[in-house]
Each structure stands twice: as C-alpha cells, then as structure tokens.
Design a protein around this motif. Structure first.
Motif, PDB file in Angstrom:
ATOM      1  N   PHE A   1       8.700   2.427   0.536  1.00 55.65           N
ATOM      2  CA  PHE A   1       8.339   3.433   1.542  1.00 55.65           C
ATOM      3  C   PHE A   1       7.468   2.828   2.641  1.00 55.65           C
ATOM      4  O   PHE A   1       6.742   3.548   3.320  1.00 55.65           O
ATOM      5  CB  PHE A   1       7.593   4.595   0.870  1.00 55.65           C
TER       6      PHE A   1
ATOM      7  N   ASN B   1       0.818  -1.205   0.000  1.00 51.48           N
ATOM      8  CA  ASN B   1       0.000   0.000   0.000  1.00 51.48           C
ATOM      9  C   ASN B   1       0.852   1.254   0.000  1.00 51.48           C
ATOM     10  O   ASN B   1       0.321   2.345   0.060  1.00 51.48           O
ATOM     11  CB  ASN B   1      -0.900   0.028   1.243  1.00 51.48           C
ATOM     12  N   GLU B   2       2.157   1.108  -0.011  1.00 52.09           N
ATOM     13  CA  GLU B   2       3.055   2.259   0.007  1.00 52.09           C
ATOM     14  C   GLU B   2       3.909   2.240  -1.259  1.00 52.09           C
ATOM     15  O   GLU B   2       4.113   1.192  -1.864  1.00 52.09           O
ATOM     16  CB  GLU B   2       3.952   2.214   1.249  1.00 52.09           C
ATOM     17  N   PRO B   3       4.416   3.423  -1.646  1.00 52.07           N
ATOM     18  CA  PRO B   3       5.133   3.502  -2.931  1.00 52.07           C
ATOM     19  C   PRO B   3       6.383   2.624  -2.993  1.00 52.07           C
ATOM     20  O   PRO B   3       7.032   2.334  -1.986  1.00 52.07           O
ATOM     21  CB  PRO B   3       5.517   4.982  -3.022  1.00 52.07           C
TER      22      PRO B   3
ATOM     23  N   LYS C   1       7.461   4.474   6.403  1.00 50.56           N
ATOM     24  CA  LYS C   1       7.349   5.936   6.524  1.00 50.56           C
ATOM     25  C   LYS C   1       8.551   6.674   5.965  1.00 50.56           C
ATOM     26  O   LYS C   1       8.690   7.875   6.159  1.00 50.56           O
ATOM     27  CB  LYS C   1       7.125   6.370   7.984  1.00 50.56           C
ATOM     28  N   LYS C   2       9.473   5.969   5.344  1.00 56.44           N
ATOM     29  CA  LYS C   2      10.656   6.593   4.770  1.00 56.44           C
ATOM     30  C   LYS C   2      11.232   5.657   3.726  1.00 56.44           C
ATOM     31  O   LYS C   2      10.921   4.464   3.730  1.00 56.44           O
ATOM     32  CB  LYS C   2      11.687   6.876   5.858  1.00 56.44           C
ATOM     33  N   PRO C   3      12.063   6.165   2.840  1.00 55.42           N
ATOM     34  CA  PRO C   3      12.624   5.280   1.810  1.00 55.42           C
ATOM     35  C   PRO C   3      13.753   4.400   2.348  1.00 55.42           C
ATOM     36  O   PRO C   3      14.653   4.892   3.028  1.00 55.42           O
ATOM     37  CB  PRO C   3      13.144   6.248   0.750  1.00 55.42           C
TER      38      PRO C   3
ATOM     39  N   ILE D   1       9.833   2.589  -5.649  1.00 58.04           N
ATOM     40  CA  ILE D   1      10.483   3.255  -6.783  1.00 58.04           C
ATOM     41  C   ILE D   1      11.848   2.626  -7.049  1.00 58.04           C
ATOM     42  O   ILE D   1      12.356   1.844  -6.257  1.00 58.04           O
ATOM     43  CB  ILE D   1      10.653   4.786  -6.578  1.00 58.04           C
ATOM     44  N   SER D   2      12.405   2.999  -8.198  1.00 57.46           N
ATOM     45  CA  SER D   2      13.807   2.741  -8.547  1.00 57.46           C
ATOM     46  C   SER D   2      14.232   1.275  -8.568  1.00 57.46           C
ATOM     47  O   SER D   2      15.300   0.926  -8.060  1.00 57.46           O
ATOM     48  CB  SER D   2      14.727   3.512  -7.587  1.00 57.46           C
TER      49      SER D   2
ATOM     50  N   GLY E   1      17.505   8.607   8.274  1.00 58.60           N
ATOM     51  CA  GLY E   1      17.255   9.450   7.120  1.00 58.60           C
ATOM     52  C   GLY E   1      16.761   8.638   5.937  1.00 58.60           C
ATOM     53  O   GLY E   1      16.190   7.568   6.104  1.00 58.60           O
ATOM     54  N   SER E   2      17.006   9.159   4.732  1.00 57.56           N
ATOM     55  CA  SER E   2      16.487   8.538   3.508  1.00 57.56           C
ATOM     56  C   SER E   2      17.548   7.652   2.858  1.00 57.56           C
ATOM     57  O   SER E   2      18.733   7.960   2.905  1.00 57.56           O
ATOM     58  CB  SER E   2      16.051   9.621   2.515  1.00 57.56           C
TER      59      SER E   2
ATOM     60  N   SER F   1      18.054   5.575  -0.875  1.00 53.05           N
ATOM     61  CA  SER F   1      17.396   5.476  -2.189  1.00 53.05           C
ATOM     62  C   SER F   1      18.394   5.266  -3.311  1.00 53.05           C
ATOM     63  O   SER F   1      19.599   5.099  -3.082  1.00 53.05           O
ATOM     64  CB  SER F   1      16.567   6.733  -2.446  1.00 53.05           C
TER      65      SER F   1
ATOM     66  N   VAL G   1      13.491   0.619  -3.933  1.00 53.52           N
ATOM     67  CA  VAL G   1      13.238   1.465  -2.768  1.00 53.52           C
ATOM     68  C   VAL G   1      11.776   1.311  -2.385  1.00 53.52           C
ATOM     69  O   VAL G   1      10.889   1.468  -3.226  1.00 53.52           O
ATOM     70  CB  VAL G   1      13.539   2.946  -3.098  1.00 53.52           C
TER      71      VAL G   1
END
Lengths: 171, 436
Positions: B219, B199-201, B222-224, B203-204, B244-245, B247, B217
């Motif tokens: 999410f 249910n979360e994005p 709550k963070k990548p 990417i990449s 932090g992030s 990605s 990656v």
C-alpha cells in the motif's frame, strides 16, 4: 456492469434513507434491488464561496469522510450533501483530481474486506459522476481493513473504520 | 481437540535478521515460541541420540531434528539419557526395546578445516535391528540447521512414506508499531529475515512454485498494488498497478501467470496476467465481488471467493472460461466462507468458515463435499497448505496479538509459532524445493 451501477445509484439517491443497516451478517448486493425515480442529484449545492473552499472549516468541502453502517456501502442521507459538494467542486475545477479510499472494519478476510472497501469507494464515485464530476477526475481504491482510524475492537472503533476518505491530488 | 499433551519449546535469543534496504535500518528482534497441543493417536516412538561431538558446534543438530519431528505431531520422543551409541556396532537393541522406541537415530559430527563439518547419521529399525536409511554429508558450519532439517525430512519420509517439509520456508507479514515487514523464515521460524520493510501495509504474500519469487500487495502508493520480488536479487516489479485497486495475487502452477483481483473495470474481478505484468486478460464477469483466487494444481481451475449469491462463498471456474461460462458454487454451509487455498493433491481446499461468530480453518473435500472444521479459536485467517498437504499454516489471534499457527490436516495437532514483539499475519507456506 455500468447499467447495474446506474440503477444502484438512483436507488441510493432516492431510497437510501430507509436502508441503513443490512440485516444480513455479511455484505450483500441488495441495495440495488428496487428503486424509484426522481432524486435530483444537482439540487443540493454547497454554495461554496470561500477563498480556500477545500480547507475552509466552514465549507462542507473541508469534510472528507463518509461513514457507513455495519455491512453497508450505502451513502447515508447525512453524507450526500458532502459527496455532492465535492462532485460539484470537481465539475467546476476540471484540473482537480481526487482519490477515494474505501475502508472497512477488521472482521473477516483481509482480501474480502479490500473488495468491500472498494465497493464503498465505487459507490461514492458513482454519486460524484452523476453529480457532474468527470470519471477521469476520480480514482476509487480500497485500503480494506489495513488503515484503521481507530484501533481496538468494538462498535466505537469499528464505526470510525467503516468509511470512504476523499483525498485531493497534490494535497 | 485433544489436549492430552502440552509441550512447550521455547527458543531463547532468537534474532530476526532484517536486510532493510528501503526505509529502515533498525533490525526487528523477536523470540519464537512453538507450542504443541494435542497429538495424533498413533505417534511413532523414536529415540534420537545426541550426535558425537555436536555440542562443540554452534547448533546441535539433534535438537533441531527432535523439534522438527515433534512439531509434526506424528512422533513421540523417547529419552536417550545414559545411552550413547554413535555407530551401529555400539547399539544394544534390547536397551531401546525396553525404552519403547521403535526407531533410533544415531550419528556423529566431525569438525573439518575451513569451517566445514561432516555429518553422518543413521536411522535404525529397533524391531528388525537393521538400518533403514542414512546420510553422510559435508556442510559449512553456517548450514548446520539446513542439514538438520534435511535429516529430519529423510527420517520423516522413511517412517511415514510422505515427503517431509522441514526444509521448506514460510513467508508472513510482521507488523511492529507502524512498520510492516515481509519476512521469510525456515519452516520452524528460524533464520527469519525481512525481504522488504515499509511504513505502509503489506498483505497477501504468495510463493512462486519454484520458490524463487514472492508476489504480494503493498500500500506504499496510497492504494494496493501487486508486486513480484525475486528473493535472490531483491529486484522487484509492480506487475499489477492499474487504475483502482490491485490485489490477491495467486501463481499458476507453471509460474508463468498470476491471477490478480482488479477494480479496473468496476467492482472487484479476477484477471490473469503474465508474471512480468504483460498480457492482461479478464477471467470472471460478475456484478458482485470476486476475489482470493487459488489455482488447482493442474492449473486448469481457479477457486475463489464471491458474493454473487448474496453471501461470500467459494466458487470454481475453469481458467479457460469464456463470458458465458458460469462458476460452480462449492460451499453451502454457513453464510461466510472465504480465503480458499487448494491442496497440492487437488482433492480438497482449506478455507475460513464463520460459525457462531468464530472464524475458523476448515477443509472441504471436493468429491464428497464433506466439510471438517479444524480449529476452535476466535479469529483465524489466511490458511495455507504445507506442500505435503499434512499441515495448514494460518494466522490467528491470542491476547490481541496476531500469531502464526499450524494445524494438522486431520485437526489432531496444532502448534503456535509466535513472534512476541509484534503482530504476525498473512502466512504463506513455500514450496518443496529440489534436492540441493
């Protein structure tokens, strides 16, 4: 890097009223270019006195989003009291922790936008740590363009998506 | 862009099988469209005669072969109607000369006990009246499409001298409502299945050089966070989950390391990490954004996007860089050049170039620095070279929906691959795999 960030924050606190929309078509780093001294980051107080200050609609702490101009990561004057109020809450509640999520609109590369969102969240974090919060209480991350608040294209949607959200752990 | 030819091939009843093992059970369904615009000037006229008895099989092999060759933009299909040779002795070459074919494909299929099929094919040179190549193989019925792609690769290589990429796979992200699926499909979009759904994005996605793993990656926390997932076992591991992030993963050519982008020490900077998540090592040191790394094929350099000069541009840095090493700027035209992908011969890179408000796929030659813009659409993203360097897969937008498209290296042929029931984005073309 830390030095640069420090100069940047002084600049943000003192001079951001005059720095709204970046004229360039993409993000750049010009916000830290020149700065004047003097802003007192502790002068602004939330005066929080509610029983549940984080959720009291009359408290500035219930506001959790900072919005940005196009291609800018400068925290605008109108959002500084909000950011500083959360910083002081963190200072006064050492066990509280926040995650700052930077967001962008959906134009351009997803990964580059992720980095732009990170810059927004980092900017809020820097103001907070200068205002008394401990760095260990704050994690700044980015959701890039992946979690838009408003769908569609056009400035009305984009302006809602250029933001940093403040989330408290355990909420 | 030449629009002289517009062929539309619609595959009906296309089902995406989803192996949903995490949050969802409902399979995602879609129908695939392939549209071909334009075409090269020198296309090879080829006739493909339906193989003997193939209509009794679940997939007609020659349909798959024909679509593959046509999609490459290098072939022109000659209608074989009325002529049905299955063996060389049955070929009357004058018939094919009269129809304008320079190459002819014939073959037969033999259904065997136990669900096996013997497939025989021959590629004939019409002018020389001689066989160029051929193949006889026995495959399970379930592998007929794979066998057809293999035949298309053999034909492609024999007639163009380049490796065919029809047997390769692609990965991409499909968004339907608030569901995100990382999918893997054949190069023609068939046999798509989800390797993860959330249910979360997501990417990449990017393929390991041996095609066995995909880094991406997610999410979900709550963070990548960067994950590596093994396709065969579905086992996955968070390899970059720092404060932090985390990605923008990119594989080193030997598959041992990943370049990733972390905000761990402030900003967004490029780090190297072992594929199992150990051995973190910082690569870039700028006060700006450094992201979207892509390894050179020899593993010695990384190209990446950086705004250290004020606008996002593409830079190159040695993997052996020390703190004092400065990156070399590669792009100078325009104020927004992002998402570089090194070509497999190391001579050029694809990227996204913004011009007059449009985001288009471009290629820059490293030696001459010459830039060629290959597309003319509005919002193109995430270019990914085919392993033979002949095509570039990318994401674009039509009618507000994300679709996949591919453009030939010379910009002469474009094709759309679309899943109509959702947004499709973040394509990554997988590697050439060793012969089975």
């Amino acid at each position: 890097m830390k030095k640069i960030a420090g100069v940047l924050i002084i600049s943000l606190l003192s001079a951001c009223a005059s720095q709204t929309t970046q004229p360039t078509d993409v993000e750049d780093r010009s916000t830290g270019a020149d700065s004047s001294y003097g802003a007192d980051s502790s002068a602004l107080s939330s005066g929080g006195s509610g029983f549940h200050p984080l959720n009291d609609p009359n408290s500035v702490l219930s506001q959790r989003s900072v919005y940005y101009d196009f291609d800018s990561y400068t925290v605008k004057n109108e959002y500084r009291p909000l950011v500083i109020a959360h910083a002081q809450y963190l200072r006064d509640n050492p066990n509280a922790q926040v995650i700052l999520q930077g967001n962008t609109d959906d134009r351009g590369s997803r990964e580059y936008n992720l980095a732009l969102g990170q810059r927004r969240a980092d900017g809020v974090k820097n103001i907070m740590t200068l205002s008394g919060a401990r760095a260990s209480q704050i994690e700044s991350v980015s959701l890039g363009e992946e979690k838009p608040r408003a769908y569609g294209s056009g400035e009305s949607a984009w302006s809602q998506n250029r933001r940093t959200d403040i989330l408290y752990r355990g909420e | 862009m030449s629009m002289s030819t517009h062929t539309r091939i619609v595959f009906y009843g296309f089902w995406l099988f989803s192996f949903s093992f995490f949050l969802f059970c409902a399979p995602l369904q879609a129908r695939l469209n392939i549209e071909i615009f334009g075409g090269g000037t020198e296309r090879i006229p080829i006739a493909i005669v339906p193989f003997a008895d193939e209509s009794r099989l679940p997939h007609r092999i020659t349909d798959v072969v024909s679509a593959d060759l046509q999609r490459s933009g290098l072939f022109r299909l000659i209608d074989p109607t009325g002529l049905t040779p299955y063996a060389p002795a049955e070929v009357v070459y004058d018939d094919w000369v009269n129809r304008g074919a320079s190459a002819l494909v014939i073959g037969r299929t033999i259904l065997m006990p136990g669900g096996q099929v013997e497939v025989q094919f021959r590629l004939l040179d019409v002018a020389r009246q001689a066989q160029l190549t051929g193949l006889a193989t026995i495959v399970p019925v379930t592998q007929l499409r794979a066998a057809a792609h293999h035949i298309a690769d053999i034909i492609y290589e024999a007639l163009t001298g380049e490796a065919g990429v029809f047997s390769t796979r692609i990965a991409y992200v499909l968004k339907q409502g608030n569901k995100y699926a990382l999918q893997v499909a054949d190069s023609d979009g068939y046999n798509a299945h989800s390797i993860i759904e959330y249910n979360e994005p997501i990417i990449s996605p990017t393929w390991s050089p041996d095609g066995s793993r995909i880094a991406y990656v997610s999410f979900e926390n709550k963070k990548p966070v960067v994950y590596v997932q093994t396709l065969a076992t579905r086992e996955r591991k968070a390899v970059a989950n720092f404060a932090g992030s985390n990605s923008a993963p990119a594989w080193s050519p030997d598959g041992k390391k990943l370049a990733v982008v972390l905000s761990l020490h402030g900003g967004s900077q490029i780090y190297l990490i072992n594929a199992d998540g150990s051995g973190l090592q910082r690569l870039t040191r700028s006060s700006g954004i450094d992201t979207e790394p892509s390894f050179s094929p020899d593993g010695r350099h990384i190209i990446f996007t950086s705004d250290r000069g004020g606008s996002p541009q593409i830079y190159r840095i040695p993997v052996s860089a020390t703190e004092s090493t400065s990156a070399e700027r590669l792009t100078f035209e325009g104020g927004y050049n992002v998402s570089p992908d090194f070509s497999h011969d190391g001579k050029s890179f694809a990227f996204i170039h913004r011009h007059n408000g449009r985001f288009n796929v471009a290629v820059q030659d490293l030696a001459s620095r010459q830039v060629q813009i290959l597309t003319s659409s509005q919002f193109d993203e995430s270019p990914s070279f085919a392993p033979n360097g002949r095509m570039i897969l990318y994401a674009t937008e039509i009618g507000g929906h994300g679709i996949l498209s591919a453009v030939s290296r010379d910009g002469q042929t474009r094709q759309h691959l679309s899943v109509q029931t959702g947004d499709i984005r973040e394509p990554a073309w997988g590697p050439l795999l060793k012969q089975k």
